[in-house]
Design a protein around this motif. Structure first.
Motif, PDB file in Angstrom:
ATOM      1  N   ALA A   7       0.822  -1.213   0.000  1.00 40.18           N
ATOM      2  CA  ALA A   7       0.000   0.000   0.000  1.00 40.18           C
ATOM      3  C   ALA A   7       0.853   1.259   0.000  1.00 40.18           C
ATOM      4  O   ALA A   7       0.445   2.292  -0.544  1.00 40.18           O
ATOM      5  CB  ALA A   7      -0.937   0.003   1.203  1.00 40.18           C
TER       6      ALA A   7
ATOM      7  N   THR B  51      -8.813   1.240  -1.475  1.00 39.01           N
ATOM      8  CA  THR B  51      -7.869   0.203  -1.058  1.00 39.01           C
ATOM      9  C   THR B  51      -8.330  -0.478   0.215  1.00 39.01           C
ATOM     10  O   THR B  51      -8.758   0.185   1.161  1.00 39.01           O
ATOM     11  CB  THR B  51      -6.472   0.816  -0.810  1.00 39.01           C
ATOM     12  OG1 THR B  51      -6.032   1.454  -2.008  1.00 39.01           O
ATOM     13  CG2 THR B  51      -5.467  -0.243  -0.386  1.00 39.01           C
TER      14      THR B  51
ATOM     15  N   CYS C 298      -4.812  -4.752  -6.845  1.00 40.23           N
ATOM     16  CA  CYS C 298      -5.046  -3.451  -6.230  1.00 40.23           C
ATOM     17  C   CYS C 298      -6.516  -3.090  -6.057  1.00 40.23           C
ATOM     18  O   CYS C 298      -6.827  -1.998  -5.575  1.00 40.23           O
ATOM     19  CB  CYS C 298      -4.356  -2.359  -7.035  1.00 40.23           C
ATOM     20  SG  CYS C 298      -2.589  -2.648  -7.249  1.00 40.23           S
TER      21      CYS C 298
END
Length: 235
Positions: free
Chosen positions: A20, A102, A171
């Motif tokens: 991340a 995310t 992702c």
């Protein structure tokens, strides 16, 4: 060992999971000339994006730690701050929603449980800030690019890091998980459905959201106490 979730700040960027911290799949403007598709310093680009969003909008993430090690994170922002949000066949994000980009976990035995905990923390934060809805672009691995004639819009997205470790598969958030935690599909698509979670209704986990709010307040109190202690030492 206890897993804790707290609000992302400029001082806690190092608590983000490794991927991340350097993933800029969502954050790089598609209008930029990609050349070979490699971003020379993805970690710098990601930290610059996070810093800008936090300064202009406020905290845009929740981070989970297991002991003192990163265990997961959830990142979210206004869709206007997420350049890639306009590329999907199910774009655009609704005007009244914040976009969840995310959701990652690392080194935990039950990733679904921690993922749910992170979602609760996101919801608690957004409710406190008066946001009406949370949306996300999910991914269905078995959908197939271009299976309905629209997925081809995503087929030319370049990888986002020098290591070429970023892609829709790595992702994006699984659509099935999003539906499990209460999101509903508002823009169907075989590969990239857009899902929405209304924040002004009871989804059956009100107590969990209230608990997440309590955790956020407790974490803020701990940070404030540490700052007061540090100030006392310097004085």
């Amino acid at each position: 060992m206890l897993t804790t979730v707290s609000r992302l700040t400029l001082d806690s960027l190092d608590r983000l999971p490794a991927h991340a911290r350097r993933c800029v799949f969502w954050e790089i403007d598609p209008a930029i000339s990609w050349g070979s598709g490699v971003v020379s310093d993805p970690q710098f680009e990601k930290e610059a994006w996070l810093s800008t969003v936090m300064l202009e909008w406020g905290s845009c993430g929740q981070v989970a730690t297991l002991g003192d090690q990163p265990a997961g994170c959830a990142l979210y922002a206004p869709p206007s701050a997420v350049p890639r949000s306009g590329l999907f066949p199910t774009s655009p994000v609704s005007a009244d929603a914040v976009l969840l980009t995310t959701l990652r976990t690392e080194g935990v035995t039950d990733s679904n449980e921690l993922g749910t905990q992170l979602i609760h923390a996101v919801v608690a934060d957004l409710i406190r800030r008066g946001v009406r809805a949370l949306e996300a672009f999910g991914i269905r691995p078995d959908g197939g690019l271009g299976s309905d004639g629209d997925g081809s819009r995503m087929s030319n997205i370049p990888f986002a890091t020098a290591a070429r470790e970023c892609s829709p598969e790595t992702c994006m958030i699984q659509a099935d998980f999003l539906t499990e935690v209460g999101f509903e599909v508002v823009a169907p698509h075989a590969r990239f459905p857009r899902l929405r979670l209304e924040l002004n209704t009871d989804h059956g986990w009100k107590e969990d959201v209230e608990r997440a709010l309590d955790q956020l307040l407790a974490a803020a109190a701990i940070v404030a106490e540490r700052e007061r202690a540090a100030l006392a030492v310097t004085c």
